[in-house]
Design a protein around this motif. Sequence first.
Motif, PDB file in Angstrom:
ATOM      1  N   ALA A 153      -0.953  -3.183  -1.014  1.00 29.00           N
ATOM      2  CA  ALA A 153      -1.530  -4.497  -0.743  1.00 29.00           C
ATOM      3  C   ALA A 153      -2.886  -4.677  -1.405  1.00 29.00           C
ATOM      4  O   ALA A 153      -3.252  -5.801  -1.774  1.00 29.00           O
ATOM      5  N   ALA A 154      -3.636  -3.603  -1.571  1.00 28.55           N
ATOM      6  CA  ALA A 154      -4.984  -3.719  -2.130  1.00 28.55           C
ATOM      7  C   ALA A 154      -4.968  -3.773  -3.650  1.00 28.55           C
ATOM      8  O   ALA A 154      -5.501  -4.699  -4.267  1.00 28.55           O
ATOM      9  N   GLY A 155      -4.319  -2.785  -4.270  1.00 24.84           N
ATOM     10  CA  GLY A 155      -4.352  -2.712  -5.726  1.00 24.84           C
ATOM     11  C   GLY A 155      -3.168  -3.334  -6.430  1.00 24.84           C
ATOM     12  O   GLY A 155      -3.156  -3.404  -7.664  1.00 24.84           O
ATOM     13  N   ARG A 156      -2.158  -3.765  -5.663  1.00 21.08           N
ATOM     14  CA  ARG A 156      -0.936  -4.362  -6.218  1.00 21.08           C
ATOM     15  C   ARG A 156      -0.177  -3.394  -7.122  1.00 21.08           C
ATOM     16  O   ARG A 156       0.631  -3.811  -7.958  1.00 21.08           O
ATOM     17  N   THR A 157      -0.423  -2.106  -6.973  1.00 16.92           N
ATOM     18  CA  THR A 157       0.303  -1.112  -7.756  1.00 16.92           C
ATOM     19  C   THR A 157       1.632  -0.790  -7.069  1.00 16.92           C
ATOM     20  O   THR A 157       1.734  -0.828  -5.834  1.00 16.92           O
ATOM     21  N   PRO A 158       2.675  -0.479  -7.828  1.00 18.64           N
ATOM     22  CA  PRO A 158       3.973  -0.160  -7.212  1.00 18.64           C
ATOM     23  C   PRO A 158       3.917   1.119  -6.404  1.00 18.64           C
ATOM     24  O   PRO A 158       3.176   2.054  -6.742  1.00 18.64           O
ATOM     25  N   VAL A 159       4.695   1.160  -5.342  1.00 21.06           N
ATOM     26  CA  VAL A 159       4.786   2.345  -4.483  1.00 21.06           C
ATOM     27  C   VAL A 159       6.136   2.995  -4.721  1.00 21.06           C
ATOM     28  O   VAL A 159       7.178   2.450  -4.341  1.00 21.06           O
ATOM     29  N   ALA A 160       6.131   4.142  -5.373  1.00 22.34           N
ATOM     30  CA  ALA A 160       7.375   4.846  -5.681  1.00 22.34           C
ATOM     31  C   ALA A 160       7.870   5.634  -4.471  1.00 22.34           C
ATOM     32  O   ALA A 160       7.084   6.102  -3.651  1.00 22.34           O
ATOM     33  N   ASN A 161       9.181   5.757  -4.365  1.00 20.87           N
ATOM     34  CA  ASN A 161       9.830   6.580  -3.338  1.00 20.87           C
ATOM     35  C   ASN A 161       9.527   6.100  -1.922  1.00 20.87           C
ATOM     36  O   ASN A 161       9.597   6.879  -0.971  1.00 20.87           O
ATOM     37  N   ALA A 162       9.210   4.812  -1.761  1.00 22.81           N
ATOM     38  CA  ALA A 162       9.000   4.256  -0.418  1.00 22.81           C
ATOM     39  C   ALA A 162      10.354   4.020   0.243  1.00 22.81           C
ATOM     40  O   ALA A 162      11.341   3.686  -0.406  1.00 22.81           O
ATOM     41  N   LEU A 163      10.391   4.181   1.553  1.00 20.54           N
ATOM     42  CA  LEU A 163      11.604   3.960   2.328  1.00 20.54           C
ATOM     43  C   LEU A 163      11.673   2.493   2.739  1.00 20.54           C
ATOM     44  O   LEU A 163      10.738   1.972   3.360  1.00 20.54           O
ATOM     45  N   VAL A 164      12.768   1.808   2.389  1.00 19.68           N
ATOM     46  CA  VAL A 164      12.973   0.408   2.746  1.00 19.68           C
ATOM     47  C   VAL A 164      14.174   0.339   3.682  1.00 19.68           C
ATOM     48  O   VAL A 164      15.252   0.846   3.351  1.00 19.68           O
ATOM     49  N   GLU A 165      13.989  -0.294   4.844  1.00 22.00           N
ATOM     50  CA  GLU A 165      15.019  -0.282   5.874  1.00 22.00           C
ATOM     51  C   GLU A 165      15.223  -1.671   6.470  1.00 22.00           C
ATOM     52  O   GLU A 165      14.336  -2.521   6.435  1.00 22.00           O
ATOM     53  N   ALA A 166      16.404  -1.859   7.039  1.00 21.39           N
ATOM     54  CA  ALA A 166      16.704  -3.026   7.871  1.00 21.39           C
ATOM     55  C   ALA A 166      17.565  -2.540   9.023  1.00 21.39           C
ATOM     56  O   ALA A 166      18.435  -1.675   8.841  1.00 21.39           O
ATOM     57  N   ARG A 167      17.330  -3.099  10.213  1.00 21.19           N
ATOM     58  CA  ARG A 167      18.077  -2.709  11.408  1.00 21.19           C
ATOM     59  C   ARG A 167      18.539  -3.960  12.146  1.00 21.19           C
ATOM     60  O   ARG A 167      17.961  -5.034  11.998  1.00 21.19           O
ATOM     61  N   GLY A 168      19.569  -3.775  12.959  1.00 27.34           N
ATOM     62  CA  GLY A 168      20.029  -4.879  13.784  1.00 27.34           C
ATOM     63  C   GLY A 168      21.200  -4.459  14.644  1.00 27.34           C
ATOM     64  O   GLY A 168      21.500  -3.272  14.776  1.00 27.34           O
ATOM     65  N   ARG A 169      21.880  -5.447  15.206  1.00 26.40           N
ATOM     66  CA  ARG A 169      23.083  -5.218  16.007  1.00 26.40           C
ATOM     67  C   ARG A 169      24.151  -6.218  15.589  1.00 26.40           C
ATOM     68  O   ARG A 169      23.832  -7.363  15.256  1.00 26.40           O
ATOM     69  N   THR A 170      25.397  -5.771  15.595  1.00 23.23           N
ATOM     70  CA  THR A 170      26.492  -6.668  15.266  1.00 23.23           C
ATOM     71  C   THR A 170      26.590  -7.771  16.310  1.00 23.23           C
ATOM     72  O   THR A 170      26.234  -7.584  17.478  1.00 23.23           O
ATOM     73  N   GLY A 171      27.094  -8.931  15.890  1.00 19.50           N
ATOM     74  CA  GLY A 171      27.062 -10.098  16.749  1.00 19.50           C
ATOM     75  C   GLY A 171      27.934 -10.028  17.979  1.00 19.50           C
ATOM     76  O   GLY A 171      27.561 -10.528  19.036  1.00 19.50           O
ATOM     77  N   GLN A 172      29.108  -9.400  17.899  1.00 22.56           N
ATOM     78  CA  GLN A 172      30.049  -9.433  19.009  1.00 22.56           C
ATOM     79  C   GLN A 172      29.870  -8.269  19.975  1.00 22.56           C
ATOM     80  O   GLN A 172      29.689  -8.471  21.177  1.00 22.56           O
ATOM     81  N   ASP A 173      29.909  -7.056  19.464  1.00 22.97           N
ATOM     82  CA  ASP A 173      29.844  -5.905  20.375  1.00 22.97           C
ATOM     83  C   ASP A 173      28.463  -5.254  20.431  1.00 22.97           C
ATOM     84  O   ASP A 173      28.282  -4.239  21.106  1.00 22.97           O
ATOM     85  N   LEU A 174      27.481  -5.823  19.707  1.00 28.41           N
ATOM     86  CA  LEU A 174      26.094  -5.348  19.737  1.00 28.41           C
ATOM     87  C   LEU A 174      25.955  -3.883  19.326  1.00 28.41           C
ATOM     88  O   LEU A 174      25.091  -3.156  19.819  1.00 28.41           O
ATOM     89  N   THR A 175      26.801  -3.446  18.410  1.00 26.00           N
ATOM     90  CA  THR A 175      26.707  -2.087  17.871  1.00 26.00           C
ATOM     91  C   THR A 175      25.512  -1.987  16.921  1.00 26.00           C
ATOM     92  O   THR A 175      25.367  -2.813  16.014  1.00 26.00           O
ATOM     93  N   PRO A 176      24.623  -1.012  17.093  1.00 27.04           N
ATOM     94  CA  PRO A 176      23.468  -0.893  16.194  1.00 27.04           C
ATOM     95  C   PRO A 176      23.898  -0.588  14.763  1.00 27.04           C
ATOM     96  O   PRO A 176      24.835   0.172  14.531  1.00 27.04           O
ATOM     97  N   TRP A 177      23.212  -1.190  13.786  1.00 24.55           N
ATOM     98  CA  TRP A 177      23.432  -0.860  12.377  1.00 24.55           C
ATOM     99  C   TRP A 177      22.077  -0.581  11.715  1.00 24.55           C
ATOM    100  O   TRP A 177      21.030  -1.025  12.182  1.00 24.55           O
ATOM    101  N   HIS A 178      22.128   0.165  10.627  1.00 19.30           N
ATOM    102  CA  HIS A 178      20.907   0.618   9.955  1.00 19.30           C
ATOM    103  C   HIS A 178      21.212   0.782   8.478  1.00 19.30           C
ATOM    104  O   HIS A 178      22.080   1.570   8.098  1.00 19.30           O
TER     105      HIS A 178
END
Length: 242
Positions: A153-178
């Motif tokens: 955020a400060a230097g606007r330099t790329p961050v290599a090997n960063a972990l990018v994630e999204a999480r949630g639950r399915t709409g019907q049975d609310l099973t967690p997904w990742h």
Amino acid sequence: MSAFLPLARSTLYSPVWLVPYDDYARRVRAAGVDVRLERFDEADGWLPLDDAVVRTPGGALVFPGLGRRAEPWAARPERHRARFAAAGYQPLYPADGQPFSAGLSGVEFPVHPYDDTHPPAAEVSPRLVRLLPAVSFPYPPGTRTVHGVVVDAAGRTPVANALVEARGRTGQDLTPWHERTLTDARGAFRLALRWEGERAAEHAVEETFRLEATERPGRTGSLMVHLPRDTERQHVIEIREQ
């Protein structure tokens, strides 16, 4: 006769059992994985070794005989690491349950000296090494993905090997997904979103996802993505001290 089973414990003993795991397909990966072994030297840093890796029937990668010495009592434990490579993947090196750090560049483990009458000093358990889809991963046709870059955020330099994630639950049975991926050397990522996101109403078309990026504990960033309208947009996730 030795004090322990020579065939199972000295001839075939390995100080590490590594199981490559395809995190996208959710299964052990049996082929196409290259493993390179290195030893740490106080003067020269990490040095490549030519010890051959062996795949067990259960899918683990091992180094039989690593640490075997003629006089083990005269040697000290040595620091080693295994580095993984597979086309279309990037290895996630922290063990399950351990904090993520982009600075880890291999699975590190100690190698204790031993021989037939002096058993290895530590028991070994299989360790999953998760292989995450890289930017070049060949997703099946029709797979929904989002792409972008992770920057400081400060230097606007790329961050290599960063972990990018999204999480949630399915709409019907609310099973967690990742879903998760790692950025490349330019900070770029491409993340699959196979499951349903949050909807403002039951029949709403738009889905909302929260993307989270981590460089190390205390340095993270997040971004909200709205699909389908943000599908083609290049998203920028800013990493900052929390």
